[in-house]
Design a protein around this motif. Sequence first.
Motif, short mmCIF file in Angstrom:
data_model
loop_
_atom_site.label_atom_id
_atom_site.label_comp_id
_atom_site.label_asym_id
_atom_site.label_seq_id
_atom_site.Cartn_x
_atom_site.Cartn_y
_atom_site.Cartn_z
N VAL A 285 -3.25 -6.58 -18.04
CA VAL A 285 -3.31 -5.26 -17.90
C VAL A 285 -2.05 -5.45 -16.36
O VAL A 285 -2.04 -6.35 -15.59
N GLU A 286 -1.12 -4.46 -16.27
CA GLU A 286 -0.39 -4.90 -14.91
C GLU A 286 -0.54 -3.26 -13.96
O GLU A 286 0.15 -2.27 -14.79
N LYS A 287 -0.12 -3.56 -12.75
CA LYS A 287 -0.25 -2.56 -11.54
C LYS A 287 0.83 -2.32 -11.01
O LYS A 287 1.39 -3.69 -10.41
N ILE A 288 1.52 -1.73 -9.80
CA ILE A 288 2.38 -1.59 -9.05
C ILE A 288 1.31 -0.97 -8.26
O ILE A 288 1.07 -0.20 -7.89
N TYR A 289 1.60 -2.28 -7.04
CA TYR A 289 0.96 -1.47 -5.53
C TYR A 289 2.30 -1.04 -4.29
O TYR A 289 2.79 -2.34 -4.49
N VAL A 290 2.40 0.06 -4.01
CA VAL A 290 3.42 0.60 -3.02
C VAL A 290 3.05 0.48 -1.74
O VAL A 290 1.67 1.23 -1.62
N PHE A 291 3.71 0.00 -1.04
CA PHE A 291 3.16 0.00 0.09
C PHE A 291 4.47 0.21 1.31
O PHE A 291 6.06 -0.07 0.86
N GLN A 292 4.35 1.36 2.15
CA GLN A 292 5.12 1.23 3.78
C GLN A 292 5.61 -0.53 4.35
O GLN A 292 4.73 -1.15 4.17
N LYS A 293 6.91 -0.67 4.57
CA LYS A 293 7.52 -2.00 4.90
C LYS A 293 6.62 -2.66 5.71
O LYS A 293 6.24 -2.11 6.59
N PHE A 294 5.64 -3.90 5.76
CA PHE A 294 5.28 -4.68 7.13
C PHE A 294 5.75 -6.12 6.34
O PHE A 294 5.92 -6.52 5.71
N THR A 295 5.55 -6.32 7.92
CA THR A 295 5.38 -8.68 7.72
C THR A 295 4.41 -8.97 8.42
O THR A 295 3.06 -7.86 8.80
N ILE A 296 4.24 -9.40 8.46
CA ILE A 296 2.77 -10.75 9.41
C ILE A 296 3.48 -11.77 9.98
O ILE A 296 4.42 -12.19 9.64
N PRO A 297 2.86 -12.23 11.21
CA PRO A 297 2.66 -13.50 11.40
C PRO A 297 2.75 -14.76 10.92
O PRO A 297 2.27 -14.38 9.41
#
Length: 354
Positions: A309-321
């Motif tokens: 199964v394939e799913k797509i998770y959508v997020f508001q843009k973020f980056t991390i250290p």
Amino acid sequence: MKHVVYISVLALSVHHLASAQVADSMKSATRNTATSQTMRLDSIRKRVGAGNAVAPSAVTPGVAISVPERPGLSTQGEVPVFSYGSLPIQDHNVVRSYYLDLAFNKTTCIIFKSPIRSVDLGSKDIIADKANAVDNVLRVKASSIGFNETNFSVMTSDGQFYSFVVNYNEYPTMLALDLSVNEEGLVQQKARFVNQKGTVVSFAGVNTSQQEIVQNCSSIMEHNRRVKHIGINKYDIQASLRGLYYKDNVLYYKIGVKNKSNIRYDLDFIRFFIVDKTLAKETSHQELEVIPLYVYNQPLVIIPGQKSVEKIYVFQKFTIPDDKVVQVIMGEKNGGRTVTFTMANQDILDADIL
């Protein structure tokens, strides 16, 4: 005989005198009329402006006066007259109102096509606020029981103005109103859930709508696997990141789950956390959970044996250290096959552009 002649001459003189007086009176009346016309024209000139006025020297007694037409100016006979009547309200000038029933113990949600910019309430008997994490969903309800009829209005970022008339009803027949769908220029009133397919929801800080997000997800599902180094294979369950995309301030994580065993896998959850690299292997030390805005193929939770199964998770843009990672945890319902994998900040920065 002489007396008769004298009387006839006298009568004729009187007749000529009377005729002369009548002629003089008519000439005087004509001059007075022309003078009156000139005075009225001077008054009109002041109201209309010098551009449409007639010069006094151009006025000739007994001659009809022609004045250029102008809105608000009409003529009766030969004398121009102003009309001071109010302008009629045309149907296309009227903003029609939606009629709603509001309850004290129930909340009504209204979905607009564009983000809400301002809300004006007609009285303190009703309250309204925007729903959490979205910009185009308004929640409204009664703040007092049995209030008198009132109204409220909403302005959205696309310049649209909406008017509502509300009455109190503890048992309203409609608790959700979708104004995001137009058909032949008419606004439809349909009760829908906020996340129901077809409903347009705009997320805070995101330059797109849910409808566009769904279209992007559908396009991504057609792409072949782009990321091959991020994932885990454990308990005969393979979980991996198969693609990472970016568009309009939105990140799309394409997650694939393959069941290599013969026992079906009942997917309970897939969750995302931002954690320190040193704690990534300890699932009890999550620092910050990142909640997706939308999940494509959300209902698919049963993975039969030897299926994927394939799913797509959508997020508001973020980056991390660089000292942190995104930890993805996938759990089985009523089972112990929990798997985890991580991705670094550079993996996010390498996202493909849609």
